[in-house]
Structure formats: structure tokens, C-alpha cells
Design an enzyme around this catalytic site. Sequence first.
Site, mmCIF file in Angstrom:
data_model
loop_
_atom_site.group_PDB
_atom_site.id
_atom_site.type_symbol
_atom_site.label_atom_id
_atom_site.label_comp_id
_atom_site.label_asym_id
_atom_site.label_seq_id
_atom_site.Cartn_x
_atom_site.Cartn_y
_atom_site.Cartn_z
ATOM 1 N N HIS A 1 -9.411 8.876 16.772
ATOM 2 C CA HIS A 1 -9.209 9.638 15.530
ATOM 3 C C HIS A 1 -8.664 11.037 15.825
ATOM 4 O O HIS A 1 -7.616 11.434 15.298
ATOM 5 C CB HIS A 1 -10.553 9.731 14.784
ATOM 6 C CG HIS A 1 -10.505 10.539 13.524
ATOM 7 N ND1 HIS A 1 -10.379 9.957 12.273
ATOM 8 C CD2 HIS A 1 -10.571 11.871 13.300
ATOM 9 C CE1 HIS A 1 -10.362 10.909 11.348
ATOM 10 N NE2 HIS A 1 -10.484 12.082 11.943
ATOM 11 N N GLU A 2 -9.353 11.766 16.680
ATOM 12 C CA GLU A 2 -8.929 13.152 16.967
ATOM 13 C C GLU A 2 -7.552 13.180 17.624
ATOM 14 O O GLU A 2 -6.763 14.102 17.405
ATOM 15 C CB GLU A 2 -9.961 13.866 17.845
ATOM 16 C CG GLU A 2 -11.362 14.002 17.232
ATOM 17 C CD GLU A 2 -11.385 14.676 15.861
ATOM 18 O OE1 GLU A 2 -10.457 15.450 15.551
ATOM 19 O OE2 GLU A 2 -12.326 14.390 15.093
ATOM 20 N N HIS B 1 -4.917 13.379 15.020
ATOM 21 C CA HIS B 1 -4.679 14.767 14.600
ATOM 22 C C HIS B 1 -3.826 15.491 15.639
ATOM 23 O O HIS B 1 -2.903 16.238 15.314
ATOM 24 C CB HIS B 1 -6.013 15.524 14.480
ATOM 25 C CG HIS B 1 -6.823 15.202 13.264
ATOM 26 N ND1 HIS B 1 -6.350 15.391 11.991
ATOM 27 C CD2 HIS B 1 -8.099 14.746 13.113
ATOM 28 C CE1 HIS B 1 -7.297 15.055 11.099
ATOM 29 N NE2 HIS B 1 -8.367 14.646 11.760
ATOM 30 N N GLU C 1 -5.403 14.024 7.876
ATOM 31 C CA GLU C 1 -6.303 12.869 7.965
ATOM 32 C C GLU C 1 -5.524 11.561 8.009
ATOM 33 O O GLU C 1 -5.957 10.590 8.619
ATOM 34 C CB GLU C 1 -7.278 12.856 6.783
ATOM 35 C CG GLU C 1 -8.451 13.823 6.925
ATOM 36 C CD GLU C 1 -9.393 13.470 8.069
ATOM 37 O OE1 GLU C 1 -9.782 12.300 8.192
ATOM 38 O OE2 GLU C 1 -9.723 14.382 8.854
#
Lengths: 500, 500
Positions: free
Chosen positions: B264-265, B268, B294
Site C-alpha cells: 500500500h505505502e 503512495h 489513495e
Amino acid sequence: MTEQEFLQELKEINLINQASTVLNWDSSTGMPDKAAEDRGEVESYLAGLAFEKSVGPKIKEAVEYFSDEEHKKELSEVGLAAFELVKEDYELNNAVPADLMRDFSRATSKAYSAWHKARSASDFSLYRDELAENIRIVKELLPYWKKDEATDYDVLLNKYEPKMTSEKLDKVFDQVRDGIMEIREVLAKEGTEPNTDFLNRKMTEEQQRKFVKQVVADLGFDFTRGRLDNTVHPYMTGINNNDIRITTRWDEEFFPAGVFGVIHEAGHGMYEQNIDSKYAYTPALSGTSMGIHESQSLFNEIIIGSNREFWKKQYPFFQECAEGTFDDISFDDFYDSLKKTQASLIRVDADTLTYVLHIIIRYEIEKMIINEDINIDDLPQIWNDKYEEYLGIRPDNDADGILQDVHWSGADFGYFPSYALGYMYAAQLHNAMKNDIDVDGVLASDDYSPIRKWSTEHIHQYGASRKPNQLIMDATGEELNPQYLLDYLKEIYYSVYKVK
Amino acid sequence: MTEQEFLQELKEINLINQASTVLNWDSSTGMPDKAAEDRGEVESYLAGLAFEKSVGPKIKEAVEYFSDEEHKKELSEVGLAAFELVKEDYELNNAVPADLMRDFSRATSKAYSAWHKARSASDFSLYRDELAENIRIVKELLPYWKKDEATDYDVLLNKYEPKMTSEKLDKVFDQVRDGIMEIREVLAKEGTEPNTDFLNRKMTEEQQRKFVKQVVADLGFDFTRGRLDNTVHPYMTGINNNDIRITTRWDEEFFPAGVFGVIHEAGHGMYEQNIDSKYAYTPALSGTSMGIHESQSLFNEIIIGSNREFWKKQYPFFQECAEGTFDDISFDDFYDSLKKTQASLIRVDADTLTYVLHIIIRYEIEKMIINEDINIDDLPQIWNDKYEEYLGIRPDNDADGILQDVHWSGADFGYFPSYALGYMYAAQLHNAMKNDIDVDGVLASDDYSPIRKWSTEHIHQYGASRKPNQLIMDATGEELNPQYLLDYLKEIYYSVYKVK
């Protein structure tokens, strides 16, 4: 101008410098490779902000106002300590014409690149012109920096060790050089060299870290106010006295490099951790000189790190951390192996007996460079001749000779003696400490805190609020005396080498 | 005022902000505990410097000068993009009276402490008054922030997702809520729940890190321009596009937490790494909205992270990293276990099917708080009733209910919808991507770069120079359409739950 306004301005400068220090630490401990260019921009912008303030109107006003003896009485002890340091710095920064400072900065940056290339190629000629230019500019700067020092070299020396003179150092270094050379002769003639084969047994980074983190915590390095990271060139950096960072590199095939490296840096760190917090946000919240700083790191590394009781106590834990690797090595063999001495060409690899000789060679050459009109082209040979004379070995190339150190590329002449001063101060402080404390007994015990407390009481707490000569006089009752180092080295090495 | 002067001022602000970002990262990844107080001083000093500049005379002059349509033509594309962002920010900062901003800052800081205590005690009453005060001040601020938005809530929504309206969101969320509830009903009635017993088998931090670092590098996270560290609350922080740092926490007894967290990170991070460097040192060198940000992290986590081909390719490597722990688990069982769904009370622990319901509950309550005169004391019950209605479970205490999120203590009303927008954008982008690329085929191959390149081409490169609605329209050919998310969830979950 009130003291409060003055201290507020210092605080703002300090806050910017704290940010710069973190950025600098970050850039050597894992910053992504490709972030270097942007980081350079950020660091130079912040350095510019801090510099502008440090020579800006508020500091100018404070220097003028508090230089008046009547106004000076308005300052508290902390304000006064800060003022004296700020004034020295302000006068140094303001005396020099801006053009000359820019030339200096340009020359050293060029010389650094040239040195790098020259060292890789082991060819002094690639660096010769840039070194000459550094020397020329330093000589041009000297009149601006000079106060009442006896020789030009003293001016530079005092930038790193205030109040030290080359007249004093000449005597001290003669005595130390002769003493060390004598010890080396005795060891060569009568001594038995310890076995060091097992020092190259593999000890993993993790095993070493486990051992040495516990050791430096025992010695008093406070990990709630500090941390340990990996880096290429080990150092200690103080963001403030609650945030002290030490770094190291590990050699899994030669544990003493990492282990003694961390013990050394932790000594620097403990110094800064234990400065009285009343000096927070002022330039007094730092070490007072390079020499005193080195005395604290070397106290850890060569005084404690050469102590038989210390190692006797730690060896079982060391063996445990090494998970069996050293179980067949007796304590005596282990301890003796740590103190083998051997002449070497490279300063940073030198052992604790020969190290100071490396420094004396540099000191003697620096004096020739600064005080005399030496021919630059002769330097490599002068260097090599001195190594032959003092250490009995001769570099056969420039990389192992005159090109090994970075310092002159930054025009940092006068810095080298600090390392030797650190050795001598450490031994002298150890001697004074023994009058108050049973140092061997403490190191044989579970509680090393009396040692840390003694150092804090006599050295650490004052930060930069007292000069090195005053600290040494107050702590030991006499000025710098190199005999304590010679006595200590003799005791350790004669014992290890079984000299009767 | 020239463009160059304007950009130089932005660069200086940016350099200060880069320093602050590193300090902030440092403070959550291993700064010594006792350094927190001093660090707070440094960070707030730098924030003050940057703020003063951002509302200072140079920016004021630039905003006035380039607001003139003729002068605006003097700006390059980069200068114009930066100008539009600076202007929005400047107007927001300058519209509000300084007193009110101070009240706001004081109120949120008080509310944060109260929330912390209230959550620990699981007692809403300890936070009630401070939350009420936050709401009161936000309502006082609204007239200053308001431009032409239809409702008060839209003003807040637009701070995080420019150009989004609650009229649009109401429709979208109705459709998504009904769709997800329908999927949940079908799964409950006709589905077979996957076995997840083995998800709790121990996988060490080191094993997990080895696996997921390789995975995110494969996906396109560039470790020469970024790094991964441990922290308590995982996040991504961008110092600049060459220095992107992601953090995670590991759970050795539940690897999906750390593994999906890093994936997930890294989403970003890849967004920020791939912004065109021409926007360097301007506010355009960042994500354009929370929702788009997001969408990129969730694209990694729920689109790629739910893809069977992706896991089929990675599973042998996963098994290798786990050193035997999962050797007895077939690929099908492993994959299915990752997609089990179950209603839960805590948003951050929710699975990919139920997550959006948590957001819709918050959205509906936020609208009531901002647009209506709701009684604060009713909030816990309203919250619990909605959980019961949408998720079929009811919190039996405030900590598991209304006190679980930090956002309202910072008066960040309008932020929550971004999370759901990210889900919907991710699915919509995935659908558009499939028209250009065989996504499943790419994920089954050794080279994932076509996916990263598509995202860079359509989203990443623009940074904040384009608004979210424009990016989505240009990339997918239509405005936000939640059907793609519903279709994707249905496909994945029906397949895992063996729904005919």
C-alpha cells in the site's frame, strides 16, 4: 539589547543548526543514493540561514553591547559563557574579507576533489597545485586570524585547541616521541609478541552489536538519549545533549575495528550527553575543543579499552555474544592479542602505542609548511623520511604516504595535534581519577558509574564554557604532562609483552 | 516580479519544508525517546519560517501580479501550475483572521489530548466538549473558506478532494453501499468461507521484509530513490521525488498486515517518485488530492494485491522467503485465505469488501455534524446504529465505536471520503488500464513495468498540476463511476467464495 534577546537569537541559530545536523546524519546513514543532489541544496540553504544570522544585526548588536564591561555584568553565567564563544566566532567570521572567504571555500572544494583523485591514483602530482593553493590562501588568511600568537602555526593550532602553543607542544612531543621509541626498542629486544591469529575469526555484525551496545551502555552511553547506526566513516554527531548519535562500520573478519570504534565514539557521545542542560540552545552546549573531545573518546578506547580488569569482567559476555567462536581462547591470550603493536603506514590503522608517532610526523611537517617556505614538491619525500626515522618503515607510494589523510585538502592545518592531545589528556585524567577512585576495582565490578560521574564532574558538564587548559588544570592539578601517557603505555605493553 | 523570482521564493519554502519532512520522518523511525521536546522546538521553528514566507511579501506580490491575466501569460507551464496552487493556498491562509486561526489551533490541540484520554478510557464524555468546540470553530471558519460550494460540507470536502460535491457523493455512496451489502448477502447465503488458519503461522520480520521489498521493487518502487523503515503508524512521506520514504510495522503472527501495508505505502511512494521533475521545488511536486493518492496506494493493495495471477507468480517466492512454513499450503488455499471477508468494528482492520462501508458511515455522520444542528451527545448512538444497519454488528463501547479515529480531534472533517474515493478511482483506473494492457498477463510475467508506466503516463507524472476530476476524466474517459469497484469486488469475492 537584553540577555533574553541575545539568547533568543542564539536559540534560533541553534534550532537551524540542529536541523542541519539531523540532515547531515541522515545523509550518511541510509539516505537514498539519488537524493544527494537535493539534499545538498537543503543543507546549504539552512547553513546560509544560520550563517546570515550569526553575522547579522542582532548578533552584531549583542557583541558590541556586551563587550562593554559594565553591560557584561548584566549577563548570567550561561549568557556570559555563550557571549564569549559568540564573540570569538563573530570576530573570526567578520575579520576576513568576504572575497577571501569565497576564494578559500572554492580552493578547498577544488582541493578535496583533487585529493580524492590523487589518492585513487596514488599520485601526489595530481594534487600538488591545489594543495599549494590551499597553503597560499591560509597564509593570506593568517593576518586576519592572528591575535597574539607567537608563530603563524600557533594561530591555526588555536583554532582547534585554544591556548595551546607550539613551544609547549614541541617539548611535549619530543618527550613522547623519545619515550614511545624507547618502549618500542625494549619490546623489540626483550618482548614476546602476543598471538593474534584468532582475531580474524568471524564474528557477525549482529553478535558484535549485541556485545558492544551492552558495553557502552554499561560505560554510561544513554540509549534513551542516543542511538547507534551504520555508516562508511564512523563518527559521533550531537544534535543536542538529548540526541547524540554514534555510527560505526563493522568488519566481521576483524571484530576489534567495530568494537573499539563504537567504544571510541561512545566516549565522544557521553561527553556531549553529560553537558549541563543549562547551556541548551547556546554554543556552550558542545565540546570545548577537539583535543578534549578526543580525550573522552580515547579514555574509553585506550584507557578502559586497554584495562585488563575491564576485559576480564567483559570476556565471558563477549564469548557468549560470539556464540562459541572464542570458547577455546583463554582470557590471557584474548587480552594480550588486543594489545599487539606493530609499525604501520596508515594512521587510522595504527595501534595505541604507535599512533602518536603518526601525529608527531604530521605536526612537524605542518609547522614546516606554515612557518617556513617549504617546497611543496619535497613533501612526499619529507613524509617518507620521517616514517622511516620514527617508525622504521617507508611508504613506497603516495597513497600509503602523504595522500592518506583528508585534512589538508580542507586546509585544516593545525587539527592533527588534537588527536595526540587526546591521548595525553586521557592518560593524565586517568591518573587524576585514580586518586579519587579505584578505577581497576570499578572496572572489575558491575557498576561503572563512578568513572562516568568523575568525568562528568570534571569535564563533561562544562561543555564549551571552559577552555581546555583550564579543564585539565582543574581536573588534574597541573598543565598538560605527557609522562602519564608514557607510563600507561609502558605498563600495558611491558605487561603484555612479558618484559621483566 | 518575474517568474524566476517567484520560483526562487517557492524553492526556498520548499527547501525548508524538505528539512521539516526529514525531521518528521526521523522522529517516528528511531529518534531517541528523550529528544522529543527539543525536536518539537526545531520543527515548529522551521514550520514558522516556511509559513512566514508563504504569506510573506514576495508571495503576496506574486499572487497579486500574476493574478492579472496579462501577467499570467508570462508564466511557463510549470510556473502557472505552481501559481494556481500557491494562490489557492495563499487565499485560504489569508482569508481567516489570525485570532481565529490561533483559536482553531488551540482547540484542535486540546481536542487531540482529550480524544487520546477518552479513547484509552473508552468514554466519549471525556471528549464531548472538545469535539463540540472543534465543530463550533469549523463552523465559524466556513464562511471564510467558502467559495461557490453548494453546502457547508462541500467546502470541507473540497479541501481534500477539489471539485467533488456531496450531491455526487450521495449518489455514488448509495450505489456502493447497496452493492456491497448485496455482495455480502450473496456470500453469506451461497458462499463458502475460505480457511485462514495458517495466516497466523509465524513469519519473521526478516522473512517478510525480504519478500515484500522484492515485490514492491518489482512493482516499480525505486529503492535508489526511496527506503523502507519500521514505525508505529505506517505512512509514506515524500521529501522530494528522489527521496521517498515508506514505513511499516510488522506482525510476525499475521504477515498480511505488514506485507499489504508495504504494498500500500509503496503505491503512495511510486506516485510521488514518478512526478515529473520539472515541478521540482514547487507545490506541484506532490499528489493532487488525498483521493488520488489513495487510488495509487489502493491500486497496489487491492487491485494488484487481490489479483490471482499476481499471487500465482509470487507464491513460490513467498514460500521460499517463509523458509518452509507454508510449503504444505496449496496456492489456491493460500490465495483464498487472503480474501476472506468479515464485518468488523474497526476501520483500519477492515477487509477490502467492507472497508468502504466504514467510510460511508463516517461520511453520513459528518454531513449531519456540519450541515445540521445535531446534538453531540447523540453521536455515539448514531454511530452504533449505523454500524448495526450497514455491517450487522454493534460496538459495545466507545473505543470500538466513535472514538476509534483521530481525524475529528484535528477537526479534519471532510477527509474520510478520500479513502473511499481511492477505492473507486483505483477500480476505475484498473478498468481503463485493461483496455490498453493485458493486466493479468503482465502480472503473470517477470516484467510489471507496463503497469507502472501506464499509471505514470496517466496519473503520476502530473503531480498536483491537474485536479482529480480532470485526471480521472482524461485517464478513463468518464467521471467517477463506482460500478467498476462493485464489479471488481464481485468478481474477486464470488470467485473466492465459490458463488455460482
